[in-house]
Design a protein around this motif. Structure first.
Motif, PDB file in Angstrom:
ATOM      1  N   ASN A  35      -3.174  -3.132   3.725  1.00 21.68           N
ATOM      2  CA  ASN A  35      -1.876  -3.646   4.171  1.00 21.68           C
ATOM      3  C   ASN A  35      -1.910  -3.960   5.659  1.00 21.68           C
ATOM      4  O   ASN A  35      -0.869  -4.288   6.245  1.00 21.68           O
ATOM      5  CB  ASN A  35      -0.767  -2.630   3.900  1.00 21.68           C
ATOM      6  CG  ASN A  35      -0.893  -1.365   4.742  1.00 21.68           C
ATOM      7  OD1 ASN A  35      -1.997  -0.886   4.988  1.00 21.68           O
ATOM      8  ND2 ASN A  35       0.219  -0.807   5.168  1.00 21.68           N
ATOM      9  N   GLY A  87       5.114   5.854   0.641  1.00 21.52           N
ATOM     10  CA  GLY A  87       4.004   4.986   0.253  1.00 21.52           C
ATOM     11  C   GLY A  87       2.666   5.696   0.235  1.00 21.52           C
ATOM     12  O   GLY A  87       1.775   5.325  -0.532  1.00 21.52           O
ATOM     13  N   ASN A 128       1.140   4.438  -3.007  1.00 21.85           N
ATOM     14  CA  ASN A 128       0.171   3.366  -2.768  1.00 21.85           C
ATOM     15  C   ASN A 128      -1.222   3.877  -2.432  1.00 21.85           C
ATOM     16  O   ASN A 128      -2.225   3.313  -2.878  1.00 21.85           O
ATOM     17  CB  ASN A 128       0.643   2.471  -1.618  1.00 21.85           C
ATOM     18  CG  ASN A 128       1.974   1.812  -1.902  1.00 21.85           C
ATOM     19  OD1 ASN A 128       2.281   1.467  -3.034  1.00 21.85           O
ATOM     20  ND2 ASN A 128       2.785   1.638  -0.866  1.00 21.85           N
ATOM     21  N   TRP A 170       2.131  -0.102   2.563  1.00 22.07           N
ATOM     22  CA  TRP A 170       3.020  -1.216   2.199  1.00 22.07           C
ATOM     23  C   TRP A 170       2.619  -2.492   2.926  1.00 22.07           C
ATOM     24  O   TRP A 170       2.382  -2.473   4.129  1.00 22.07           O
ATOM     25  CB  TRP A 170       4.471  -0.908   2.556  1.00 22.07           C
ATOM     26  CG  TRP A 170       5.032   0.305   1.894  1.00 22.07           C
ATOM     27  CD1 TRP A 170       5.277   1.517   2.461  1.00 22.07           C
ATOM     28  CD2 TRP A 170       5.429   0.432   0.515  1.00 22.07           C
ATOM     29  NE1 TRP A 170       5.788   2.387   1.533  1.00 22.07           N
ATOM     30  CE2 TRP A 170       5.891   1.751   0.339  1.00 22.07           C
ATOM     31  CE3 TRP A 170       5.430  -0.449  -0.567  1.00 22.07           C
ATOM     32  CZ2 TRP A 170       6.353   2.216  -0.894  1.00 22.07           C
ATOM     33  CZ3 TRP A 170       5.879   0.014  -1.793  1.00 22.07           C
ATOM     34  CH2 TRP A 170       6.344   1.325  -1.946  1.00 22.07           C
ATOM     35  N   GLY A 201       7.119  -5.448   1.250  1.00 21.58           N
ATOM     36  CA  GLY A 201       7.420  -4.139   0.699  1.00 21.58           C
ATOM     37  C   GLY A 201       8.744  -3.549   1.131  1.00 21.58           C
ATOM     38  O   GLY A 201       9.453  -2.920   0.328  1.00 21.58           O
ATOM     39  N   ARG A 204      11.926  -4.369  -0.823  1.00 17.52           N
ATOM     40  CA  ARG A 204      11.948  -3.707  -2.132  1.00 17.52           C
ATOM     41  C   ARG A 204      12.384  -2.252  -1.993  1.00 17.52           C
ATOM     42  O   ARG A 204      13.089  -1.721  -2.860  1.00 17.52           O
ATOM     43  CB  ARG A 204      10.573  -3.810  -2.794  1.00 17.52           C
ATOM     44  CG  ARG A 204      10.176  -5.230  -3.180  1.00 17.52           C
ATOM     45  CD  ARG A 204       9.051  -5.235  -4.202  1.00 17.52           C
ATOM     46  NE  ARG A 204       7.828  -4.641  -3.684  1.00 17.52           N
ATOM     47  CZ  ARG A 204       6.857  -5.336  -3.080  1.00 17.52           C
ATOM     48  NH1 ARG A 204       6.979  -6.642  -2.911  1.00 17.52           N
ATOM     49  NH2 ARG A 204       5.770  -4.713  -2.658  1.00 17.52           N
TER      50      ARG A 204
END
Length: 382
Positions: free
Chosen positions: A118, A190, A194, A330, A335, A338
């Motif tokens: 990211n 995250g 993630n 993110w 991101g 959202r």
């Protein structure tokens, strides 16, 4: 019409909290914020969270944190409204609700085009030095340039950021809550979803129950973890941690054994996932050593820059994985909106993080609350 508006943009005089030198309290000053240049956006900042990283760069610069150039306006966890746009800016209009981003997403560099990262290289070196693309800041005070902390500076009533360091959010979003998605909450949450990719039924341990750690706890709960063990030396964190999903609490001060041994004993070999949310290298090593040797994953979330972390190779050779995360993995521009939607739908907690709300002229009190452990997040209203 827009061309006419752009031609009459003026310098804005407003209030900001200026850090004149390392280790000194912030000073409320009148500053001048220049109009945005090409591909820049000027924002009226409405709210900003006070993050431990802001405190660390003020009081630990050159120690745990890399040196920065002063005078400096800190703040990187903000939300506001677009006041004006520079030439060439697309997708933003005055009046849009936005969150400025210390991590850009240009959607063109190698990292942006990869699903493996990211990160983004757009203006990265400049913003890390406190300036924008042309090598200067848009903020001055007392006749001298004031540097913009990681290109953002949300402890100012107005700021200017590059167009790739800003994202538009839902018009119904309350800015004094979604500002937390500019750093702490997004990072911890995250890190679990993630970076760690926690699986349902897992056993998780979260080291440090500040805002980042509590967001990680929330991520573990939403991922379906069966046990979520919170680790903190402040016993007052237990009750609030339960709101976010902690099922068990361990205070290392209550045990004669190292915390990693305690965790391995309580979990039959160690948690499947551990998350370090303090920014302390000793805690990082404890988090790694605590998780299950065969397949445990440790994610380093807490921020520190200059300290060395030592490891024994056996900590990894038997199967553990050590990972780091930046902004929770993110892709920032895509991101964060959202996450705002998740908050508006009730899936993501934000209100529960805010323990104090203060005006800009009480910013130093916000730091005191943070360091004393009396706050989770203080939101500064501008």
């Amino acid at each position: 019409m827009m061309l006419v508006c752009l031609s009459v943009l003026q310098v804005i005089r407003c209030k900001a909290a200026v850090a004149w030198e390392v280790g000194k309290p912030l000073s409320i000053e009148e500053v001048e914020v220049a109009p945005p240049k090409a591909h820049e956006v000027r924002i009226k900042v409405e709210a900003s969270g006070v993050c431990h990283t802001d405190w660390a760069y003020l009081y630990e610069c050159g120690k745990g944190m890399a040196p920065r150039t002063f005078p400096l306006i800190l703040g990187h966890e903000g939300a506001g409204v677009v006041e004006s746009i520079g030439p060439g800016v697309l997708g933003f209009s005055p009046g849009d609700k936005v969150i400025p981003l210390f991590l850009p997403q240009c959607k063109q560099c190698e990292c942006c085009l990869s699903s493996k990262s990211n990160l983004c290289s757009e203006n990265w070196e400049n913003t890390q030095q406190g300036v924008l693309a042309d090598g200067t800041s848009r903020i001055t005070c007392r006749g001298q340039q004031v540097y913009q902390f990681i290109g953002v500076s949300t402890f100012s009533e107005y700021t200017v950021v590059p167009e790739h360091n800003i994202t538009k959010i839902h018009p119904d979003a309350p800015l004094d809550r979604v500002c937390l998605l500019g750093c702490g909450v997004a990072t911890g949450y995250g890190a679990v979803l993630n970076t760690g990719k926690v699986e349902a039924g897992s056993v998780c341990a979260v080291f440090g129950l500040g805002a980042v750690g509590l967001a990680a706890v929330m991520g573990c709960r939403n991922a379906g973890a069966s046990r979520i063990i919170g680790v903190d030396i402040n016993p007052d964190k237990l009750e609030i941690a339960k709101k976010f999903g902690v099922t068990e609490f361990i205070n290392p001060k209550d045990h004669s054994k190292p915390i990693q041994e305690v965790l391995r004993e309580r979990t039959g070999g160690g948690p499947d996932y551990s998350f370090e949310c303090v920014g302390n290298v000793a805690v990082m090593r404890a988090a790694l050593e605590s998780c299950k040797p065969a397949w445990g994953t440790c994610v380093i979330v807490g921020w520190t820059e200059l300290e060395d972390m030592s490891l024994a190779p056996i900590d990894l050779l038997l199967g553990r994985t050590l990972k780091g995360t930046y902004f929770g993995g993110w892709k920032s521009v895509d991101g964060v909106p959202r996450l705002v939607e998740d908050y508006l739908s009730g899936r993501l907690l934000l209100d529960e993080f805010v323990t104090h709300t203060l005006p800009l002229d009480q910013i130093n009190q916000a730091f005191e609350l943070l360091i004393s452990g009396k706050s989770i997040r203080t939101v500064i209203t501008l």
